[in-house]
Motif scaffolding. Structure first.
Motif, PDB file in Angstrom:
ATOM      1  N   VAL A  16       6.954   2.580  -3.321  1.00 45.93           N
ATOM      2  CA  VAL A  16       7.025   4.010  -3.031  1.00 45.93           C
ATOM      3  C   VAL A  16       7.448   4.208  -1.581  1.00 45.93           C
ATOM      4  O   VAL A  16       6.939   3.539  -0.686  1.00 45.93           O
ATOM      5  CB  VAL A  16       5.634   4.671  -3.251  1.00 45.93           C
ATOM      6  N   GLU A  17       8.371   5.139  -1.387  1.00 48.19           N
ATOM      7  CA  GLU A  17       8.763   5.484  -0.023  1.00 48.19           C
ATOM      8  C   GLU A  17       8.149   6.828   0.323  1.00 48.19           C
ATOM      9  O   GLU A  17       8.502   7.852  -0.248  1.00 48.19           O
ATOM     10  CB  GLU A  17      10.291   5.549   0.087  1.00 48.19           C
ATOM     11  N   TRP A  18       7.207   6.798   1.248  1.00 52.12           N
ATOM     12  CA  TRP A  18       6.541   8.026   1.651  1.00 52.12           C
ATOM     13  C   TRP A  18       7.383   8.780   2.659  1.00 52.12           C
ATOM     14  O   TRP A  18       8.227   8.220   3.334  1.00 52.12           O
ATOM     15  CB  TRP A  18       5.182   7.718   2.247  1.00 52.12           C
ATOM     16  N   THR A  19       7.078  10.062   2.777  1.00 50.42           N
ATOM     17  CA  THR A  19       7.796  10.920   3.713  1.00 50.42           C
ATOM     18  C   THR A  19       6.880  11.290   4.876  1.00 50.42           C
ATOM     19  O   THR A  19       5.721  10.892   4.909  1.00 50.42           O
ATOM     20  CB  THR A  19       8.243  12.214   3.000  1.00 50.42           C
ATOM     21  N   GLY A  20       7.409  12.066   5.791  1.00 49.51           N
ATOM     22  CA  GLY A  20       6.629  12.529   6.939  1.00 49.51           C
ATOM     23  C   GLY A  20       5.410  13.326   6.536  1.00 49.51           C
ATOM     24  O   GLY A  20       4.427  13.392   7.266  1.00 49.51           O
ATOM     25  N   GLN A  21       5.471  13.960   5.357  1.00 50.02           N
ATOM     26  CA  GLN A  21       4.324  14.736   4.873  1.00 50.02           C
ATOM     27  C   GLN A  21       3.133  13.848   4.546  1.00 50.02           C
ATOM     28  O   GLN A  21       2.012  14.319   4.452  1.00 50.02           O
ATOM     29  CB  GLN A  21       4.705  15.521   3.616  1.00 50.02           C
ATOM     30  N   ASP A  22       3.386  12.560   4.393  1.00 47.25           N
ATOM     31  CA  ASP A  22       2.338  11.623   4.022  1.00 47.25           C
ATOM     32  C   ASP A  22       1.627  11.020   5.229  1.00 47.25           C
ATOM     33  O   ASP A  22       0.859  10.074   5.082  1.00 47.25           O
ATOM     34  CB  ASP A  22       2.925  10.493   3.167  1.00 47.25           C
ATOM     35  N   ARG A  23       1.858  11.550   6.410  1.00 48.67           N
ATOM     36  CA  ARG A  23       1.269  10.993   7.635  1.00 48.67           C
ATOM     37  C   ARG A  23      -0.249  10.791   7.541  1.00 48.67           C
ATOM     38  O   ARG A  23      -0.742   9.750   7.969  1.00 48.67           O
ATOM     39  CB  ARG A  23       1.626  11.865   8.830  1.00 48.67           C
ATOM     40  N   PRO A  24      -1.025  11.725   6.979  1.00 49.25           N
ATOM     41  CA  PRO A  24      -2.470  11.477   6.849  1.00 49.25           C
ATOM     42  C   PRO A  24      -2.772  10.214   6.021  1.00 49.25           C
ATOM     43  O   PRO A  24      -3.694   9.469   6.331  1.00 49.25           O
ATOM     44  CB  PRO A  24      -2.998  12.729   6.164  1.00 49.25           C
ATOM     45  N   ILE A  29      -4.445   4.409   5.884  1.00 47.19           N
ATOM     46  CA  ILE A  29      -4.158   2.986   5.648  1.00 47.19           C
ATOM     47  C   ILE A  29      -4.230   2.224   6.958  1.00 47.19           C
ATOM     48  O   ILE A  29      -4.842   1.156   7.034  1.00 47.19           O
ATOM     49  CB  ILE A  29      -2.783   2.806   4.971  1.00 47.19           C
ATOM     50  N   LEU A  30      -3.626   2.762   7.994  1.00 49.23           N
ATOM     51  CA  LEU A  30      -3.612   2.112   9.310  1.00 49.23           C
ATOM     52  C   LEU A  30      -5.031   1.845   9.809  1.00 49.23           C
ATOM     53  O   LEU A  30      -5.323   0.781  10.341  1.00 49.23           O
ATOM     54  CB  LEU A  30      -2.848   2.984  10.302  1.00 49.23           C
ATOM     55  N   LYS A  31      -5.919   2.794   9.602  1.00 43.75           N
ATOM     56  CA  LYS A  31      -7.282   2.664  10.113  1.00 43.75           C
ATOM     57  C   LYS A  31      -8.202   1.872   9.179  1.00 43.75           C
ATOM     58  O   LYS A  31      -9.068   1.141   9.657  1.00 43.75           O
ATOM     59  CB  LYS A  31      -7.898   4.050  10.324  1.00 43.75           C
ATOM     60  N   ASN A  32      -8.034   2.007   7.868  1.00 49.93           N
ATOM     61  CA  ASN A  32      -9.069   1.553   6.947  1.00 49.93           C
ATOM     62  C   ASN A  32      -8.693   0.469   5.943  1.00 49.93           C
ATOM     63  O   ASN A  32      -9.579  -0.129   5.352  1.00 49.93           O
ATOM     64  CB  ASN A  32      -9.604   2.758   6.149  1.00 49.93           C
ATOM     65  N   ASP A  33      -7.428   0.226   5.724  1.00 51.06           N
ATOM     66  CA  ASP A  33      -7.015  -0.704   4.671  1.00 51.06           C
ATOM     67  C   ASP A  33      -7.042  -2.141   5.200  1.00 51.06           C
ATOM     68  O   ASP A  33      -6.164  -2.563   5.951  1.00 51.06           O
ATOM     69  CB  ASP A  33      -5.617  -0.336   4.178  1.00 51.06           C
ATOM     70  N   LYS A  34      -8.063  -2.895   4.795  1.00 48.14           N
ATOM     71  CA  LYS A  34      -8.241  -4.274   5.288  1.00 48.14           C
ATOM     72  C   LYS A  34      -7.070  -5.164   4.891  1.00 48.14           C
ATOM     73  O   LYS A  34      -6.694  -6.060   5.648  1.00 48.14           O
ATOM     74  CB  LYS A  34      -9.557  -4.864   4.779  1.00 48.14           C
ATOM     75  N   GLU A  35      -6.488  -4.938   3.724  1.00 49.02           N
ATOM     76  CA  GLU A  35      -5.326  -5.731   3.321  1.00 49.02           C
ATOM     77  C   GLU A  35      -4.131  -5.433   4.219  1.00 49.02           C
ATOM     78  O   GLU A  35      -3.377  -6.338   4.570  1.00 49.02           O
ATOM     79  CB  GLU A  35      -4.968  -5.493   1.857  1.00 49.02           C
ATOM     80  N   PHE A  36      -3.965  -4.180   4.604  1.00 48.31           N
ATOM     81  CA  PHE A  36      -2.889  -3.857   5.539  1.00 48.31           C
ATOM     82  C   PHE A  36      -3.129  -4.560   6.877  1.00 48.31           C
ATOM     83  O   PHE A  36      -2.194  -5.050   7.498  1.00 48.31           O
ATOM     84  CB  PHE A  36      -2.731  -2.348   5.764  1.00 48.31           C
ATOM     85  N   HIS A  37      -4.379  -4.620   7.314  1.00 45.30           N
ATOM     86  CA  HIS A  37      -4.700  -5.295   8.576  1.00 45.30           C
ATOM     87  C   HIS A  37      -4.304  -6.773   8.516  1.00 45.30           C
ATOM     88  O   HIS A  37      -3.776  -7.316   9.490  1.00 45.30           O
ATOM     89  CB  HIS A  37      -6.179  -5.153   8.911  1.00 45.30           C
ATOM     90  N   VAL A  38      -4.526  -7.414   7.374  1.00 43.88           N
ATOM     91  CA  VAL A  38      -4.118  -8.813   7.193  1.00 43.88           C
ATOM     92  C   VAL A  38      -2.591  -8.901   7.199  1.00 43.88           C
ATOM     93  O   VAL A  38      -2.013  -9.768   7.860  1.00 43.88           O
ATOM     94  CB  VAL A  38      -4.709  -9.394   5.889  1.00 43.88           C
TER      95      VAL A  38
END
Length: 138
Positions: A16-24, A29-38
């Motif tokens: 999925v390609e998110w848009t600017g509207q998806d910033r929240p 994800i940036l703050k809370n997604d542990k898999e993203f952190h890995v």
């Protein structure tokens, strides 16, 4: 910069390609997604620390003193240590103290091995196959 890595992660993971509207959503994800952190750690050498108590987000690109990016083994040591100790700041504090107490150990690999042993840090970091594929994909 980190938001672009979240976009890449979501696109690779979910197609999925998110848009600017998806910033929240990106920020969540940036703050809370542990898999993203890995993913961010092993793909880009980023350490993400988020303190929920004061909504403080720290993103650090880790390199050695000469600017060289860390190897996968070095990132495993760092990420496992941070996960065990709670934050990059706490890791650096504990490692500095440990290093001063073990000044007789000159070899960095030996020092890290002893640090892991004394602090109860795992020597391996299991990464799910699909996440490893995302990290290594082009």
């Amino acid at each position: 910069m980190a938001i672009n890595y979240v976009k890449e992660y979501v696109k690779k993971k979910d197609g999925v390609e998110w848009t600017g509207q998806d910033r929240p959503r990106y920020l969540h994800i940036l703050k809370n997604d542990k898999e993203f952190h890995v993913f961010a750690c092993f793909r880009y050498g980023l350490i993400i620390d988020y303190n929920k108590n004061n909504d403080e987000l720290d993103i650090t690109e880790v390199k050695d003193a000469s600017g060289r990016k860390y190897t996968k083994d070095e990132l495993v040591f760092l990420k496992s240590s941070i996960d065990r100790l709670g934050s990059l700041k706490e890791f650096l504090k504990a490692y500095k103290e440990f290093k001063s107490q073990h000044s007789n150990i000159k070899n960095i690999e030996e020092l890290n091995k002893e640090f892991k042993k004394e602090m109860g840090i795992p020597t391996i970091m299991p990464i799910p196959r699909y996440l490893n594929e995302l990290i290594n994909s082009t």
